[in-house]
Scaffold this active site. Structure first.
Site, mmCIF file in Angstrom:
data_model
loop_
_atom_site.group_PDB
_atom_site.id
_atom_site.type_symbol
_atom_site.label_atom_id
_atom_site.label_comp_id
_atom_site.label_asym_id
_atom_site.label_seq_id
_atom_site.Cartn_x
_atom_site.Cartn_y
_atom_site.Cartn_z
ATOM 1 N N HIS A 174 -9.042 -0.807 -5.340
ATOM 2 C CA HIS A 174 -9.243 0.431 -4.576
ATOM 3 C C HIS A 174 -8.855 0.169 -3.121
ATOM 4 O O HIS A 174 -9.437 -0.684 -2.454
ATOM 5 C CB HIS A 174 -10.703 0.894 -4.670
ATOM 6 C CG HIS A 174 -11.022 1.461 -6.016
ATOM 7 N ND1 HIS A 174 -12.232 1.299 -6.635
ATOM 8 C CD2 HIS A 174 -10.240 2.199 -6.866
ATOM 9 C CE1 HIS A 174 -12.198 1.916 -7.815
ATOM 10 N NE2 HIS A 174 -11.002 2.466 -7.978
ATOM 11 N N GLU A 177 -11.224 -0.231 0.143
ATOM 12 C CA GLU A 177 -12.363 -1.156 0.123
ATOM 13 C C GLU A 177 -11.965 -2.498 0.746
ATOM 14 O O GLU A 177 -11.913 -3.540 0.087
ATOM 15 C CB GLU A 177 -12.865 -1.280 -1.334
ATOM 16 C CG GLU A 177 -13.343 0.076 -1.854
ATOM 17 C CD GLU A 177 -13.558 0.153 -3.364
ATOM 18 O OE1 GLU A 177 -13.437 -0.875 -4.055
ATOM 19 O OE2 GLU A 177 -13.849 1.265 -3.862
ATOM 20 N N ARG A 230 -7.860 5.777 -1.988
ATOM 21 C CA ARG A 230 -8.465 4.911 -2.998
ATOM 22 C C ARG A 230 -7.467 4.486 -4.077
ATOM 23 O O ARG A 230 -7.524 3.392 -4.627
ATOM 24 C CB ARG A 230 -9.609 5.706 -3.639
ATOM 25 C CG ARG A 230 -10.171 5.193 -4.943
ATOM 26 C CD ARG A 230 -11.242 6.183 -5.428
ATOM 27 N NE ARG A 230 -11.656 5.930 -6.802
ATOM 28 C CZ ARG A 230 -12.726 5.208 -7.137
ATOM 29 N NH1 ARG A 230 -13.459 4.657 -6.214
ATOM 30 N NH2 ARG A 230 -13.048 5.047 -8.402
ATOM 31 N N HIS A 298 -15.023 -5.068 -5.312
ATOM 32 C CA HIS A 298 -14.973 -3.708 -4.778
ATOM 33 C C HIS A 298 -15.969 -3.602 -3.618
ATOM 34 O O HIS A 298 -16.698 -4.526 -3.328
ATOM 35 C CB HIS A 298 -15.421 -2.710 -5.853
ATOM 36 C CG HIS A 298 -14.478 -2.510 -7.000
ATOM 37 N ND1 HIS A 298 -13.828 -1.323 -7.219
ATOM 38 C CD2 HIS A 298 -14.085 -3.339 -7.999
ATOM 39 C CE1 HIS A 298 -13.076 -1.419 -8.312
ATOM 40 N NE2 HIS A 298 -13.208 -2.647 -8.809
ATOM 41 N N GLU A 373 -19.678 -5.166 -6.238
ATOM 42 C CA GLU A 373 -19.603 -4.208 -5.131
ATOM 43 C C GLU A 373 -20.234 -4.873 -3.919
ATOM 44 O O GLU A 373 -21.453 -5.052 -3.852
ATOM 45 C CB GLU A 373 -20.379 -2.926 -5.480
ATOM 46 C CG GLU A 373 -19.884 -2.193 -6.710
ATOM 47 C CD GLU A 373 -18.687 -1.292 -6.434
ATOM 48 O OE1 GLU A 373 -18.248 -1.196 -5.271
ATOM 49 O OE2 GLU A 373 -18.198 -0.677 -7.394
HETATM 50 O O1 0X9 Z 1 -16.006 3.552 -9.966
HETATM 51 C C1 0X9 Z 1 -15.476 2.432 -9.887
HETATM 52 O O2 0X9 Z 1 -14.313 2.225 -10.219
HETATM 53 C C2 0X9 Z 1 -16.283 1.269 -9.302
HETATM 54 N N1 0X9 Z 1 -17.006 1.701 -8.139
HETATM 55 S S1 0X9 Z 1 -16.173 2.111 -6.778
HETATM 56 O O3 0X9 Z 1 -17.043 2.846 -5.922
HETATM 57 N N2 0X9 Z 1 -15.754 0.775 -6.013
HETATM 58 O O4 0X9 Z 1 -15.022 2.844 -7.129
HETATM 59 C C3 0X9 Z 1 -17.242 0.760 -10.356
HETATM 60 C C4 0X9 Z 1 -16.574 0.290 -11.612
HETATM 61 C C5 0X9 Z 1 -17.521 -0.234 -12.650
HETATM 62 N N3 0X9 Z 1 -16.857 -0.555 -13.892
HETATM 63 C C6 0X9 Z 1 -16.513 0.386 -14.820
HETATM 64 N N4 0X9 Z 1 -16.907 1.611 -14.741
HETATM 65 N N5 0X9 Z 1 -15.784 -0.011 -15.828
HETATM 66 ZN ZN ZN Z 2 -13.832 0.271 -5.947
#
Ligand code: 0X9
Ligand code: ZN
Length: 411
Positions: A174, A177, A230, A298, A373
């Site tokens: 992303h 980040e 993003r 992330h 994260e």
């Molecule tokens: O939403 C996401 O892609 C991630 N959080 S973010 O805020 N950095 O975008 C979390 C991803 C967790 N993993 C999966 N959902 N597979």
């Molecule tokens: Zn992310």
């Protein structure tokens, strides 16, 4: 001539995403009804959920454009939902960050520091310099090109020999980040340049891709674009970009992903439509069973997440994943009391299919797969200020030592 300059300046101003009077609200729904009211704003133009939590009594940071603010706050008030303004004017924060960047000393070619967020070119030059300075343990190569034809650079750190277990790390899937690539770079620096960590590369090989989405990363860094981008930058019909972390072809588009191009979580026209995700897939497949642990960095929110993201069901080896995460979190906490929440991503955040973590575990065959994260910037906005990189990176490196010890001991 003057005219041309003015026109160019106007074009640049037009191209620049401006966050004047955008506010970030910290919202804290205290029951299910209130949570649903807040969640109804997800996907609405001008509303950007910065934080992950989608749960009762969990704070959510939400950026709202001036056009929607009245509607947003009225709704919160009508439903007695606790909230306060975290950032009054996002553009001020963006400008402050830009100023900070302009004031920071220029890095010499091939050098790096942890007092600033670097451009992709600076990062790549540093890696190439490392390779020439430490050719016995470092190999730098591209795992493939991006949509805009940048090379996705990976560093392999190894003392040689065969059949060693490997740890695969990526960051920056992303674009916005920034603390994630900065932290991955710190890992690289520590593993290669700090002799005290030599033991960490004796029995384990490392593959690190510090910027998985270089096009997006560069876009957030350029002075005339969007700090909060993003996605990838793939051209679309109406809007550009695909959320690479919804693009992996495992339960693709089943949940928590969008089929609308303009959404932040647009999963792409099909699984692995993006070269960035395909290149990672090919790498994972080519490394095969050598990889024992996958970490994808992330920000933000301080979470140590393991699969699954596509279902609330837990993987068979959840106990192992959870125990190891607790040991890692303890090591991080011991440095400066940074507290991580641990769990499966669906259960502690939200369901979202097509993430790299799920695919790497289920299809790539790497049982230990985590999304980390990192901490955010609190009052400073999305990322910690550059002055805080060192703190985040050093405490996270303590967690990495625990991961390393586990892999060294068990494989
Ligand atoms: O939403 C996401 O892609 C991630 N959080 S973010 O805020 N950095 O975008 C979390 C991803 C967790 N993993 C999966 N959902 N597979
Ligand atoms: Zn992310």
């Amino acid at each position: 001539m003057m005219k041309t300059i003015i026109v160019l300046a106007c074009l640049a101003a037009l191209a620049t995403a401006n966050f004047s009077n955008h506010k970030v609200y910290r919202v804290n729904p205290s029951n299910k009804e209130q949570l649903d009211v807040v969640r109804a704003f997800e996907g609405i133009k001008g509303v950007d959920f910065w934080s992950k939590a989608r749960a009762v009594n969990k704070e959510m940071d939400i950026m709202v454009s001036p056009q929607i603010q009245m509607r947003f706050t009225d709704t919160l008030k009508q439903n007695s939902i606790a909230h306060n303004v975290l950032i009054n004017d996002v553009e001020t924060v963006v400008q402050r960050e830009k100023m900070e960047k302009m004031m920071s000393p220029r890095v010499e070619a091939g050098k790096i520091n942890f007092e600033q967020y670097h451009t992709y070119d600076t990062i790549v030059e540093y890696l190439i310099q490392l390779e020439s300075d430490h050719s016995d343990i470092v190999e730098v190569r591209s795992i493939g090109g991006t949509y805009e034809d940048r090379e996705m650079v990976m560093i392999k750190i190894s003392t040689g020999g065969s059949n060693k277990p490997a740890i695969l790390i990526d960051a920056g899937i992303h674009a916005r980040e920034w603390i994630a690539p900065a932290t991955a770079l710190y890992f690289i620096h520590e593993l290669v340049e700090n002799k005290d960590n030599r033991h960490m590369i004796e029995n384990v090989d490392w593959y690190i891709i510090p910027v998985l989405n270089p096009d997006g990363y560069e876009y957030t860094h350029s002075s005339t674009s969007n700090r909060f981008w993003r996605k990838t930058t793939t051209k679309g019909q109406r809007c550009d970009g695909v959320d690479a972390n919804r693009n992996f072809d495992f339960h693709w588009m089943e949940i928590g992903a969008s089929d609308y191009e303009c959404d932040e979580t647009y999963a792409g026209p099909e699984g692995f439509s993006e070269s960035e995700t395909r290149n990672l897939k090919n790498l994972v497949e080519s490394l095969g069973s050598q990889t024992k642990l996958y970490l994808t960095f992330h920000s933000y929110g301080q979470y140590l997440l393991y699969p699954w993201g596509y279902t609330s069901a837990l993987p068979e080896d959840v106990q192992t994943l959870d125990d190891l995460a607790h040991d890692v979190a303890d090591a991080i906490y011991a440095v400066d009391r940074t507290d991580y929440t641990i769990g499966s991503s669906t259960n502690v955040l939200y369901a979202a299919a097509g993430g790299s973590d799920d695919w790497v575990k289920a299809v790539g065959g790497v049982a230990l797969s985590y999304t980390i994260e990192l901490p955010g910037g609190g009052w400073n906005g999305f990322d910690p200020p550059a002055s805080a990189i060192k703190g985040v990176a050093t405490e996270t490196f303590e967690g990495l030592k625990v991961y390393h010890a586990y892999v060294e001991k068990n494989f």
